[in-house]
Each structure stands twice: as structure tokens, then as C-alpha cells.
Design a protein around this motif. Structure first.
Motif, short mmCIF file in Angstrom:
data_model
loop_
_atom_site.label_atom_id
_atom_site.label_comp_id
_atom_site.label_asym_id
_atom_site.label_seq_id
_atom_site.Cartn_x
_atom_site.Cartn_y
_atom_site.Cartn_z
N UNK A 26 33.15 -28.70 -4.86
CA UNK A 26 33.35 -27.44 -4.16
C UNK A 26 32.93 -26.20 -4.91
N UNK A 27 32.37 -26.35 -6.10
CA UNK A 27 31.96 -25.19 -6.89
C UNK A 27 30.46 -25.25 -7.16
N UNK A 28 29.81 -24.11 -7.14
CA UNK A 28 28.39 -24.04 -7.50
C UNK A 28 28.32 -23.85 -9.01
N UNK A 29 27.75 -24.80 -9.73
CA UNK A 29 27.79 -24.74 -11.19
C UNK A 29 26.84 -23.70 -11.77
N UNK A 30 27.06 -23.38 -13.03
CA UNK A 30 26.27 -22.37 -13.71
C UNK A 30 24.84 -22.85 -13.97
N UNK A 31 24.57 -24.13 -13.73
CA UNK A 31 23.19 -24.63 -13.85
C UNK A 31 22.35 -24.29 -12.61
N UNK A 32 22.98 -23.73 -11.59
CA UNK A 32 22.22 -23.23 -10.44
C UNK A 32 21.30 -22.10 -10.91
N UNK A 33 20.02 -22.21 -10.57
CA UNK A 33 19.04 -21.17 -10.89
C UNK A 33 18.86 -20.30 -9.65
N UNK A 34 19.12 -18.99 -9.73
CA UNK A 34 19.09 -18.13 -8.55
C UNK A 34 17.82 -18.30 -7.71
N UNK A 35 18.04 -18.74 -6.46
CA UNK A 35 16.98 -18.86 -5.44
C UNK A 35 15.83 -19.78 -5.85
N UNK A 36 16.09 -20.73 -6.75
CA UNK A 36 14.99 -21.53 -7.30
C UNK A 36 14.19 -22.27 -6.23
N UNK A 37 14.86 -22.99 -5.35
CA UNK A 37 14.09 -23.76 -4.37
C UNK A 37 13.37 -22.86 -3.37
N UNK A 38 13.94 -21.69 -3.09
CA UNK A 38 13.25 -20.73 -2.23
C UNK A 38 11.97 -20.26 -2.89
N UNK A 39 12.06 -19.93 -4.17
CA UNK A 39 10.89 -19.49 -4.93
C UNK A 39 9.85 -20.60 -5.02
N UNK A 40 10.31 -21.80 -5.37
CA UNK A 40 9.37 -22.91 -5.58
C UNK A 40 8.72 -23.36 -4.28
N UNK A 41 9.49 -23.43 -3.21
CA UNK A 41 8.91 -23.81 -1.92
C UNK A 41 7.92 -22.75 -1.43
N UNK A 42 8.17 -21.49 -1.74
CA UNK A 42 7.22 -20.44 -1.38
C UNK A 42 5.89 -20.64 -2.11
N UNK A 43 5.96 -21.05 -3.36
CA UNK A 43 4.74 -21.36 -4.12
C UNK A 43 4.03 -22.58 -3.51
#
Length: 227
Positions: free
Chosen positions: A91-108
């Protein structure tokens, strides 16, 4: 007349999931154009794994794209923040989450796909055995696909993009079994977020724990060398 082989853009991190996705894209008959983002991540050893995997599956192209997300920070993978070693917290988003990473990578990936006249994007997101990242959820993928077809010349002209997530509803054990079925050496992949100084997996971060449990549940040997 021989039909031209379709191309797919595969986001290839070097991890187990992305390796299996690349193998599945190849099995489906696509020419694989692999995109690996060097975002100056803590676990840079995964970039070497991505190169090995791309070569092994016979990728038509492998682009290693530098994008220094340490300039942004905000994650244990891109800033001087300790990687948690206490297990996955429900139930918690861990600190290893990189802000918007998959959004950025999928855009590339989307930009590369349009440039290569490819209309299929593959990403190894998973909504079952994962660390709780919001950009791994099915609703995110659906929303991104909608956006992709609104934001591109190809999409506006009716030549639509599809985002493929073949691992979306698999357990990590299922993914380990798929690697085995595809004849892929899981030892080529890298999962650990916090490698030891001699480049062994730490065995304690969320990613190591999920990987080890997946192989154990699948009844398959885990080729990972833990420190």
C-alpha cells in the motif's frame, strides 16, 4: 510478394521483465528495436545487461540514450537516498519510485516509434508482483496509449500506436517461467537496485526479494549472484 517484417520498439532496461518482453516481441515476429535509457541510475550495471540481451535476441537496433535524471533526483535510484532493505511494504509507494519514469521513457519510445515507422511499443510493466509504482498500472498504460494517438502525426492520421504489456497480469513466477520457455538465460538480466561494490546483487532490496521469490515459486534456479 514477401510481407515486410513489422517493427516494435521495446523498452529494454536490462531487468528480467524487459528481457522477457523483448523475447516475446521477437517470438511474435517483430523486428525488435530496443531502447535503453541511461538515466544515471544507481544500478548502472543493468545497462551492460541490456546490451547483452539485445545482442542475444538479435535486435535490429539497440539505442542507449543518455538522460541524466540525477539532475532531478527525488528517488533512491537517482539521488543520495538509501535503498530500503526491509521488504516490500503493502500500500505504499517506495522511495525507489523514480518520478514519472515510465511516462518519460514511453514518450521516448513513442518518438522513436514514429521515427522508425513502428506502431507497436512493448514495456515490461506488471501489476501483481511489483513494488507499487503508479506508472505500472493498466489504467496508466491505457491513458498513455490514448495520449500517444492524440499527440503524434501518425495517430492523428489514423495510423494508431499500441502499447503492449504482455506481463501486466503475470506473477514474478510466471515471468521466470516465460524466460525459461523462451530459452532466455535469466542470468543475463539484472534486477538489484543497490549492487555491492563488486557488482553482486544485494539480495535485500525490493527488486531482489521479488526476483528471488519469483524463481523460488516457479521452482526454477535463480542464477543471480548475491553478495
Amino acid at each position: 510478394m514477401i510481407e515486410k517484417q513489422k517493427s516494435a520498439i521495446v523498452l529494454l532496461s536490462g531487468g528480467l521483465d524487459s528481457m522477457v518482453v523483448a523475447g516475446l516481441a521477437r517470438e511474435a515476429g517483430y523486428a525488435v528495436h530496443a531502447l535503453t535509457v541511461d538515466y544515471n541510475q544507481r544500478h548502472r550495471i543493468e545497462l551492460e545487461s541490456a546490451a547483452r540481451i539485445a545482442a542475444h535476441i538479435g535486435a535490429a537496433e539497440h539505442i542507449l540514450l543518455p538522460l541524466d535524471l540525477r539532475r532531478f533526483g527525488g528517488s533512491a535510484l537517482t539521488a543520495d537516498i538509501n535503498v530500503p532493505k526491509d521488504g516490500v511494504e503493502d500500500g505504499a509507494i517506495p522511495v525507489t519510485y523514480v518520478p514519472a519514469r515510465n511516462t518519460i521513457f514511453l514518450s521516448l519510445c513513442l518518438g522513436l516509434a514514429e521515427a522508425r515507422s513502428a506502431r507497436d511499443l512493448f514495456i515490461g510493466v506488471n501489476a501483481l508482483d511489483y513494488s507499487g509504482y503508479p506508472d505500472c498500472r493498466p489504467e496508466f498504460i491505457a491513458a498513455f496509449e490514448t495520449m500517444a494517438n492524440l499527440a503524434t502525426k501518425a495517430g492523428v492520421e489514423g495510423d494508431r500506436f499500441t502499447v503492449h504489456t504482455p506481463l501486466q497480469h503475470m506473477t514474478k513466477a510466471d515471468i521466470a517461467r516465460e524466460a525459461h520457455r523462451l530459452g532466455l538465460d535469466a542470468g543475463m538480466s539484472w534486477s538489484c537496485y543497490d549492487p555491492t561494490p563488486d557488482n553482486k546483487a544485494c539480495g535485500q532490496c525490493d527488486s531482489c526479494r521479488l526476483r528471488a521469490k519469483g524463481f523460488a515459486d516457479a521452482g526454477l534456479p535463480d542464477p543471480t549472484v548475491y553478495g
